[in-house]
Design a protein around this motif. Structure first.
Motif, short mmCIF file in Angstrom:
data_model
loop_
_atom_site.label_atom_id
_atom_site.label_comp_id
_atom_site.label_asym_id
_atom_site.label_seq_id
_atom_site.Cartn_x
_atom_site.Cartn_y
_atom_site.Cartn_z
N ARG A 81 0.97 -1.21 0.01
CA ARG A 81 0.01 0.08 -0.10
C ARG A 81 0.76 1.19 0.02
NH1 ARG A 81 -4.93 1.36 0.91
NH2 ARG A 81 -5.54 -0.82 1.52
N ILE A 82 0.70 1.93 -0.98
CA ILE A 82 1.32 3.47 -0.99
C ILE A 82 0.19 4.51 -0.18
CG2 ILE A 82 2.06 5.40 -2.19
CD1 ILE A 82 3.02 3.49 -4.29
N MET A 83 0.41 4.87 0.88
CA MET A 83 -0.54 5.81 1.64
C MET A 83 -1.24 6.72 0.69
SD MET A 83 1.58 5.91 5.17
CE MET A 83 0.39 6.93 6.23
N GLY A 84 -2.43 6.87 0.86
CA GLY A 84 -3.33 7.69 -0.06
C GLY A 84 -3.28 7.48 -1.30
N GLU A 85 -2.89 6.23 -1.95
CA GLU A 85 -2.94 5.76 -3.34
C GLU A 85 -3.78 4.49 -3.49
OE1 GLU A 85 0.25 6.13 -5.93
OE2 GLU A 85 1.23 7.82 -4.56
N GLY A 86 -3.49 3.69 -2.76
CA GLY A 86 -4.23 2.14 -2.98
C GLY A 86 -3.10 1.28 -2.69
N GLN A 87 -3.27 0.18 -3.20
CA GLN A 87 -2.88 -1.16 -2.99
C GLN A 87 -2.15 -1.84 -4.30
OE1 GLN A 87 -5.74 -3.27 -0.81
NE2 GLN A 87 -3.88 -3.86 0.69
N VAL A 88 -1.07 -2.38 -4.48
CA VAL A 88 -0.62 -2.95 -5.52
C VAL A 88 -0.12 -4.43 -5.18
CG1 VAL A 88 -0.25 -0.85 -6.92
CG2 VAL A 88 1.56 -1.86 -5.71
N GLU A 89 0.06 -5.06 -6.23
CA GLU A 89 0.70 -6.52 -6.09
C GLU A 89 2.01 -6.42 -6.49
OE1 GLU A 89 -0.19 -11.26 -5.99
OE2 GLU A 89 -1.61 -9.91 -6.86
N ILE A 90 3.12 -6.80 -5.94
CA ILE A 90 4.41 -6.90 -6.28
C ILE A 90 5.01 -8.36 -6.40
CG2 ILE A 90 6.84 -6.28 -5.98
CD1 ILE A 90 4.99 -3.88 -6.45
N ASP A 126 7.82 5.58 -7.64
CA ASP A 126 7.41 5.41 -9.22
C ASP A 126 7.81 3.68 -9.72
OD1 ASP A 126 6.91 7.88 -9.39
OD2 ASP A 126 8.76 8.71 -10.12
N LYS A 127 8.74 3.35 -9.03
CA LYS A 127 9.00 1.69 -9.23
C LYS A 127 7.96 0.86 -8.79
CE LYS A 127 12.05 -1.15 -11.27
NZ LYS A 127 12.06 -1.03 -12.67
N VAL A 128 7.38 1.07 -7.58
CA VAL A 128 6.39 0.36 -7.12
C VAL A 128 5.31 0.62 -8.01
CG1 VAL A 128 4.61 0.09 -5.17
CG2 VAL A 128 7.23 0.28 -4.67
N ARG A 129 5.04 1.70 -8.37
CA ARG A 129 3.69 1.60 -9.11
C ARG A 129 3.89 1.24 -10.80
NH1 ARG A 129 4.75 7.56 -7.83
NH2 ARG A 129 3.21 7.84 -6.13
N HIS A 130 5.17 1.30 -11.15
CA HIS A 130 5.34 0.70 -12.39
C HIS A 130 5.68 -1.00 -12.50
CE1 HIS A 130 7.19 0.33 -16.46
NE2 HIS A 130 8.12 -0.54 -16.21
N VAL A 131 6.10 -1.46 -11.55
CA VAL A 131 6.14 -2.90 -11.37
C VAL A 131 4.69 -3.60 -10.82
CG1 VAL A 131 8.74 -2.96 -11.61
CG2 VAL A 131 7.34 -3.14 -9.56
N GLY A 132 4.21 -2.79 -10.02
CA GLY A 132 2.97 -3.39 -9.29
C GLY A 132 1.59 -3.43 -10.01
#
Length: 92
Positions: free
Chosen positions: A4-13, A49-55
């Motif tokens: 979870r990126i606070m304020g943005e939501g969740q991604v799976e890595i 940015d990397k978390v958003r990109h790969v998640g």
């Protein structure tokens, strides 16, 4: 791993992406330890940015619990310092 990126939501890595994220996390931690605000800001944005990109984004209504919580992009150095564990923001 669910992040979870606070304020943005969740991604799976994927497990394969953790090495790159750990390297960025180490650079962020070094910038914090050195008290370098500009480097801190650059490293934090690079990590997020990397978390958003790969998640892979999870739906907003997902009930999956986050295994890792990252600060928002506008977090202060002190706020991120408080979130650091023994292994930085990203364990491993």
């Amino acid at each position: 791993m669910i992040v979870r990126i606070m304020g943005e939501g969740q991604v799976e890595i994927g497990q394969d992406d953790l090495d790159v994220l750990n390297a960025l996390d180490g650079e962020l931690e070094a910038a914090i330890e050195a008290g370098e605000e500009e480097a801190f800001r650059e490293r934090l944005h690079a990590l997020l940015d990397k978390v958003r990109h790969v998640g892979k984004a999870l739906p907003d209504d997902s009930l999956a619990s986050s295994e890792l919580i990252l600060p928002p992009a506008d977090a202060s150095m002190d706020e991120v310092r408080e979130m650091l564990g023994d292994e930085g923001l990203i364990p491993g």
